[in-house]
Design a protein around this motif. Structure first.
Motif, PDB file in Angstrom:
ATOM      1  N   PRO B  10       0.817  -1.226   0.000  1.00 59.78           N
ATOM      2  CA  PRO B  10       0.000   0.000   0.000  1.00 59.78           C
ATOM      3  C   PRO B  10       0.849   1.273   0.000  1.00 59.78           C
ATOM      4  N   VAL B  11       0.360   2.282  -0.718  1.00 64.21           N
ATOM      5  CA  VAL B  11       1.048   3.575  -0.764  1.00 64.21           C
ATOM      6  C   VAL B  11       0.033   4.669  -0.443  1.00 64.21           C
ATOM      7  N   TYR B  12       0.467   5.620   0.389  1.00 62.40           N
ATOM      8  CA  TYR B  12      -0.434   6.657   0.900  1.00 62.40           C
ATOM      9  C   TYR B  12       0.114   8.055   0.623  1.00 62.40           C
ATOM     10  N   VAL B  13      -0.797   8.966   0.288  1.00 59.04           N
ATOM     11  CA  VAL B  13      -0.436  10.383   0.249  1.00 59.04           C
ATOM     12  C   VAL B  13      -0.449  10.867   1.692  1.00 59.04           C
ATOM     13  N   VAL B  14       0.682  11.417   2.140  1.00 57.16           N
ATOM     14  CA  VAL B  14       0.759  11.854   3.539  1.00 57.16           C
ATOM     15  C   VAL B  14       1.049  13.353   3.678  1.00 57.16           C
ATOM     16  N   GLY B  15       1.407  13.997   2.576  1.00 57.38           N
ATOM     17  CA  GLY B  15       1.674  15.424   2.661  1.00 57.38           C
ATOM     18  C   GLY B  15       1.365  16.110   1.341  1.00 57.38           C
ATOM     19  N   ILE B  16       0.761  17.309   1.413  1.00 59.02           N
ATOM     20  CA  ILE B  16       0.465  18.078   0.199  1.00 59.02           C
ATOM     21  C   ILE B  16       0.858  19.532   0.412  1.00 59.02           C
ATOM     22  N   GLY B  17       1.262  20.193  -0.672  1.00 58.92           N
ATOM     23  CA  GLY B  17       1.591  21.618  -0.580  1.00 58.92           C
ATOM     24  C   GLY B  17       1.529  22.261  -1.944  1.00 58.92           C
ATOM     25  N   LEU B  18       1.226  23.552  -1.973  1.00 59.74           N
ATOM     26  CA  LEU B  18       1.092  24.253  -3.249  1.00 59.74           C
ATOM     27  C   LEU B  18       1.732  25.625  -3.185  1.00 59.74           C
ATOM     28  N   HIS B  19       2.146  26.113  -4.344  1.00 60.52           N
ATOM     29  CA  HIS B  19       2.355  27.546  -4.520  1.00 60.52           C
ATOM     30  C   HIS B  19       1.241  27.997  -5.434  1.00 60.52           C
ATOM     31  N   ARG B  20       0.599  29.096  -5.129  1.00 60.53           N
ATOM     32  CA  ARG B  20      -0.526  29.539  -5.943  1.00 60.53           C
ATOM     33  C   ARG B  20      -0.168  29.522  -7.436  1.00 60.53           C
ATOM     34  N   TYR B  21      -1.128  29.116  -8.259  1.00 57.63           N
ATOM     35  CA  TYR B  21      -0.987  29.228  -9.709  1.00 57.63           C
ATOM     36  C   TYR B  21      -1.284  30.682 -10.069  1.00 57.63           C
TER      37      TYR B  21
END
Ligand SMILES: [Zn+2]
Lengths: 137, 382
Positions: B10-21
């Motif tokens: 199993p693989v999990y998304v554990v972190g997300i981040g963005l710079h505004r478009y």
């Protein structure tokens, strides 16, 4: 009288009426395609030796069209109308139509190729391009 | 014997981040990318030193973009590579990160998308195969032709297609990372300027700059690094396909999407009815209708009516492009597919604020790239 040159001689010949398109056909699987290429058949993978040049009569029916207001091409000013034409011999192709605004066109109408003047090049020669128009009959 | 993602660990998304478009600015790609990656690390509450591999989705920046950017987090010596797959670059980078962890090669991997608009020479133009129209037909004209065909076949008006832009801009107005954050009326969309066929400017996505980052991890890593299990979202399908030869005037974009999504449903043992949130390739309004049908979210020819009914709104049957989609959030190319995963993760965690789809549990991300590829991921909150 100014000399005239076809803009894309590899793609069509203006010696018939309507002018015909230079397509290709695969000996192995029968796939008919346009534009022509000599790399290999994208349908069955047959090598170049299996591909032959075929002439596709410039007749078909209009599948869809759109009037273009923005583009990056050369030698033509917007607006003009581009159409998808389903050729009688198989492939669907895209061509500029003689009808600039698309007025009066609708999907399903018979179309035929024609050669029109698209102005002159740097050497003052008249540049001839292939277009599609509503067929006379 | 070939395997699918669900057959691996199993693989999990554990972190997300963005710079505004946003529109092209003086900000460097290094700043854009680092902003997104630092945010993703902070979201996962892990250190950069825990990341074991990095894939950077980019199409415009140029050769070797990863290390000049990521070395400023500390040069840890990990493998890095750039991933280019046209509009699906970021989606493909995410897929590579998932495969890296699912295969057991790494425990923690990063997918980051970063881009700035710039001149580029696409390889398909270098084949020396010329057609009749060349650059007189740009992508929006390709989709204007599909819109014309769609209107003819389904007795749908230009206004009905334009409603997609109204919905997606309404969603984008609630997304602080979106390039377009303004609600628009149908009249404003229809007012133009006309671009091609039925498509007006607001029915074409803005291509700007930005960045998005996603960190994926194995169960081992989640336990070892004490990552919050309740905020982890599992990737249950990762599928990518390329176009085949579709005879006559078949709509190859929709055909390819249909094939790819069907394979993803099979691998995840799901159907269209299971989807609560969907981020799809709505670079042009007509695409959303075509793909909703190809994905089985509604019957063939019913896409426009599905939008009109509100079934694709936040709060509806399936929230489609809750982020604003490419039309409002924007399409900076490299980041786009990674940003979709970030949005789905936010939604499935229940952290999407005023654009939250209620009780969202399953999400699908879909991108198409010229050339022509389709990349689909399904995420599930267990
Ligand atoms: Zn063949």
């Amino acid at each position: 009288m100014a000399e005239s040159v076809p803009a894309q001689p590899a793609l069509y010949s203006g010696s018939e009426n309507p002018p015909s398109l230079n397509g290709g056909r695969c000996h192995r699987c029968g796939y008919v395609f346009f534009p022509p290429q000599q790399y290999g058949c994208e349908s069955c993978g047959a090598p170049p030796e299996e591909l032959e040049a075929v002439t596709l009569p410039g007749r078909g029916k209009l599948h869809s069209f759109a009037t273009v207001h923005l583009h990056q091409g050369k030698g033509i000013e917007a607006p003009f109308t581009v159409g998808v034409i389903l050729l009688d011999d198989g492939p669907a192709i895209r061509s500029i139509l003689t009808n600039r605004t698309g007025q009066g066109l609708k999907a399903g109408v018979r179309m035929s190729a024609t050669i029109v003047s698209q102005g002159s090049d740097e050497q003052g020669r008249e540049v001839m391009e292939l277009r599609f128009e509503k067929a006379a009959r | 014997m070939s395997k699918t993602l669900i057959d691996l660990r199993p693989v999990y998304v554990v972190g997300i981040g963005l710079h505004r478009y946003q529109r092209l600015s003086e900000t460097t790609y290094v700043d854009l990318g680092l902003t997104a990656v630092r945010a993703a690390l902070a979201d996962a509450k892990i250190q950069w030193s825990e990341v074991e591999a990095a894939y950077t989705g980019t199409a415009f920046i140029g050769m070797a973009a990863s290390r000049p950017m990521l070395r400023h987090l500390g040069a840890t010596g990990i493998p890095m590579a750039q991933v280019e797959n046209a509009s699906a670059s970021g989606s493909t980078a995410f897929r590579q990160a998932c495969l890296e962890v699912a295969s057991g090669i790494s425990d923690v991997a990063l997918a980051v998308g970063v881009d700035k608009p710039g001149p580029i020479a696409g390889a398909p133009g270098k084949t020396n195969i010329r057609d009749l129209v060349g650059a007189r037909v740009l992508p929006f004209t390709h989709f204007a032709l599909l819109a014309n065909d769609y209107m003819n076949r389904n007795h749908v008006t230009a206004e009905q297609i334009a409603l997609v832009a109204v919905k997606n801009n309404r969603n984008g107005a609630r997304n602080p990372y979106a390039q377009r954050q303004k609600q628009v009326t149908l009249e404003e969309v229809m007012a133009g300027p006309a671009i091609s066929g039925a498509l007006t400017r607001l029915q074409c996505c803005p291509v700007g700059e930005g960045a998005a980052a996603v960190i994926v991890a194995s169960e081992d890593a989640i336990a070892r690094l004490e990552i919050d299990r309740n905020r982890a979202v599992r990737a249950v399908a990762s599928v990518t396909r390329t176009e085949r030869v579709y005879r006559e005037a078949k709509n190859f974009d929709a055909e390819l999407t249909g094939e790819t999504v069907a394979q993803a449903y099979r691998e995840a043992s799901m159907t269209a009815r299971d989807l609560d949130v969907l981020e799809l390739h709505d670079a042009f309004t007509i695409e959303e209708l075509l793909y909703l049908e190809a994905m089985g979210l509604c019957a063939p020819g019913e896409g426009a009516r599905m939008i009109e009914s509100g079934a694709a709104d936040i709060g509806g049957q399936c929230a489609v492009s809750a982020s604003g989609g490419l039309l409002a959030m924007g399409h900076p190319i490299g980041p786009t597919g990674v940003g979709q995963i970030a949005e789905l993760t936010r939604q499935l965690r229940g952290e999407a604020g005023d654009r939250q789809q209620p009780n969202a549990r399953v999400g699908l991300a879909h991108m198409v790239g010229v050339g022509a590829v389709c990349v689909v991921h399904i995420l599930r909150k267990d």
